[in-house]
Design an enzyme around this catalytic site. Structure first.
Site, PDB file in Angstrom:
ATOM      1  N   GLU A 156     -52.658 -29.104 108.807  1.00  0.00           N
ATOM      2  CA  GLU A 156     -53.507 -29.886 109.716  1.00  0.00           C
ATOM      3  C   GLU A 156     -53.507 -31.367 109.311  1.00  0.00           C
ATOM      4  O   GLU A 156     -53.336 -31.676 108.142  1.00  0.00           O
ATOM      5  CB  GLU A 156     -54.940 -29.315 109.737  1.00  0.00           C
ATOM      6  CG  GLU A 156     -55.664 -29.414 108.414  1.00  0.00           C
ATOM      7  CD  GLU A 156     -57.051 -28.766 108.445  1.00  0.00           C
ATOM      8  OE1 GLU A 156     -57.185 -27.614 108.861  1.00  0.00           O
ATOM      9  OE2 GLU A 156     -58.001 -29.452 108.015  1.00  0.00           O
ATOM     10  N   ARG A 174     -59.651 -22.440 104.875  1.00  0.00           N
ATOM     11  CA  ARG A 174     -58.640 -23.487 104.702  1.00  0.00           C
ATOM     12  C   ARG A 174     -57.363 -23.050 105.409  1.00  0.00           C
ATOM     13  O   ARG A 174     -57.043 -21.852 105.443  1.00  0.00           O
ATOM     14  CB  ARG A 174     -58.304 -23.685 103.223  1.00  0.00           C
ATOM     15  CG  ARG A 174     -59.243 -24.612 102.483  1.00  0.00           C
ATOM     16  CD  ARG A 174     -59.111 -26.073 102.933  1.00  0.00           C
ATOM     17  NE  ARG A 174     -59.973 -26.956 102.185  1.00  0.00           N
ATOM     18  CZ  ARG A 174     -61.224 -27.284 102.531  1.00  0.00           C
ATOM     19  NH1 ARG A 174     -61.769 -26.786 103.624  1.00  0.00           N
ATOM     20  NH2 ARG A 174     -61.934 -28.121 101.783  1.00  0.00           N
ATOM     21  N   HIS A 196     -61.433 -28.528 112.434  1.00  0.00           N
ATOM     22  CA  HIS A 196     -62.039 -28.580 111.085  1.00  0.00           C
ATOM     23  C   HIS A 196     -63.431 -29.246 111.136  1.00  0.00           C
ATOM     24  O   HIS A 196     -63.659 -30.272 110.483  1.00  0.00           O
ATOM     25  CB  HIS A 196     -61.122 -29.320 110.109  1.00  0.00           C
ATOM     26  CG  HIS A 196     -61.394 -28.973 108.668  1.00  0.00           C
ATOM     27  ND1 HIS A 196     -60.414 -28.922 107.699  1.00  0.00           N
ATOM     28  CD2 HIS A 196     -62.552 -28.673 108.012  1.00  0.00           C
ATOM     29  CE1 HIS A 196     -60.951 -28.618 106.523  1.00  0.00           C
ATOM     30  NE2 HIS A 196     -62.259 -28.460 106.700  1.00  0.00           N
TER      31      HIS A 196
HETATM   32  C1  DGY Z   1     -65.434 -28.612 103.017  1.00  0.00           C
HETATM   33  O1  DGY Z   1     -66.504 -29.108 102.667  1.00  0.00           O
HETATM   34  O2  DGY Z   1     -64.660 -28.081 102.223  1.00  0.00           O
HETATM   35  C2  DGY Z   1     -65.114 -28.698 104.462  1.00  0.00           C
HETATM   36  O3  DGY Z   1     -64.016 -27.910 104.775  1.00  0.00           O
HETATM   37  C3  DGY Z   1     -64.886 -30.142 104.853  1.00  0.00           C
HETATM   38  O4  DGY Z   1     -63.690 -30.561 104.265  1.00  0.00           O
END
Ligand code: DGY
Length: 332
Positions: A268, A239, A286
């Site tokens: 982001e 993240r 992402h």
């Molecule tokens: C998740 O599944 O957490 C991925 O980062 C997609 O948001």
């Protein structure tokens, strides 16, 4: 009359059709990411919400919508949901674990390899017509096979990356996690537990796979980067906010570490512009879980959760992947 739900972002048509079998669905075909006020306006009268990481569910929103019973995230990470606030109000929250583990681990490995072997940087060089001759030291990177893989955060995805490293590439695997794995799992993964400083000092390739929370905010900042080898790479598929992106850009610019691969960013989809000005970073938007099959599986699992949470389908009352299962009524 069918219960009303809001599907906050565009999603596969057949998943919407499944939801329409049970619910009166308001959706967002233009796929605009709403402001918190817009999200709140769209939740008027809705008892369920199909959301993604772009939608923030907090106490204020929940208090404005006491009719809301379920918030179902199409993501495994759920730092966008205030889970204690949901639990305190009896709102079930769900996520989509497991279905994306291997796909996300594949991508983490790919990003780490692209970073270590300078694939994006050399491709940009070629595309701009700068390649005029072969040279012995052109875009020399560092090996993956036989190197030390450091994994920070050893949940499902971390373990899948460790397995690829140890079994596929003969890497020495070290890891750090809030809790240590049991001995059998460590043996299976050929992974050794180390403290965080040792992980930073020893890893040739460090991959971040830990959840984001106030405790993991800037878990990698200037002080941590200073412990890493100058030849090391850093890959973040977890993240934004876990890495201090400004400190990382500065470390990359002065060659404090060799390179980074980033799929997630602080704030982001905005990026720290300093990251765009350093060549030794691979940047992706992402997409670690973005294969067609996996995104379909995530969407269907989020739908299964919402259908069951609101009392429909074969699992009525028992959503398959709850985050706060204590909210569910005990089975007789
Ligand atoms: C998740 O599944 O957490 C991925 O980062 C997609 O948001």
């Amino acid at each position: 009359m069918k219960p009303k739900i809001y599907v906050a972002r565009a999603v596969f048509d057949d998943v919407l059709a499944r939801l329409r079998e049970h619910f009166e669905v308001s959706d967002n075909p233009s796929d605009q990411v709403g402001t918190p006020a817009e999200l709140s306006a769209r939740l008027q009268g809705q008892v369920g919400a199909f959301i993604t990481g772009s939608e923030r569910i907090d106490a204020e929103l929940l208090d404005a919508h006491p009719q809301l019973k379920a918030v179902c995230n199409m993501a495994v990470g759920y730092n966008n949901i205030d889970v204690p606030a949901c639990t305190a109000r009896g709102v079930i929250a769900t996520n989509t674990p497991d279905v994306l583990t291997e796909t996300t681990a594949d991508f983490g490995f790919a990003l780490m390899m692209a970073t270590a072997r300078r694939i994006a940087e050399s491709e940009h060089f070629l595309r701009r017509g700068a390649w005029t001759k072969w040279s012995y030291d052109m875009f020399t990177g560092s090996d993956i096979h036989g190197a030390t893989l450091g994994v920070l955060g050893m949940g499902r995805i971390g373990q899948a990356i460790a397995r690829r490293g140890a079994l596929g590439f003969g890497m020495k695997v070290i890891y750090h996690n809030r809790s240590r794995l049991d001995a059998a799992t460590e043996a299976d993964l050929k992974a050794s537990y180390v403290d965080k400083d040792m992980l930073l000092r020893e890893a040739d390739h460090l991959v971040l796979v830990l959840p984001y929370s106030s405790a993991s905010h800037h878990a990698i900042g200037a002080a941590e980067l200073a412990l890493m080898k100058p030849t090391a790479t850093l890959t973040n598929i977890a993240r934004g906010g876990i890495v201090d992106d400004a400190a990382l850009a500065a470390a990359l610019a002065r060659g404090q570490i060799a390179a980074a691969g980033l799929d997630v960013f602080e704030g982001e989809p905005a990026l720290n512009p300093a990251l765009l000005n350093v060549p030794n970073v691979v940047l992706t938007p992402h997409i670690a879980s973005a294969t067609v099959a996996t995104r379909r599986a995530m969407a269907n699992l989020a739908a299964d959760n919402l259908i069951a949470a609101l009392g429909f389908g074969p699992n009525a009352g028992r959503p398959p992947t709850p985050i706060n299962s204590e909210v569910l009524k005990p089975t007789a």
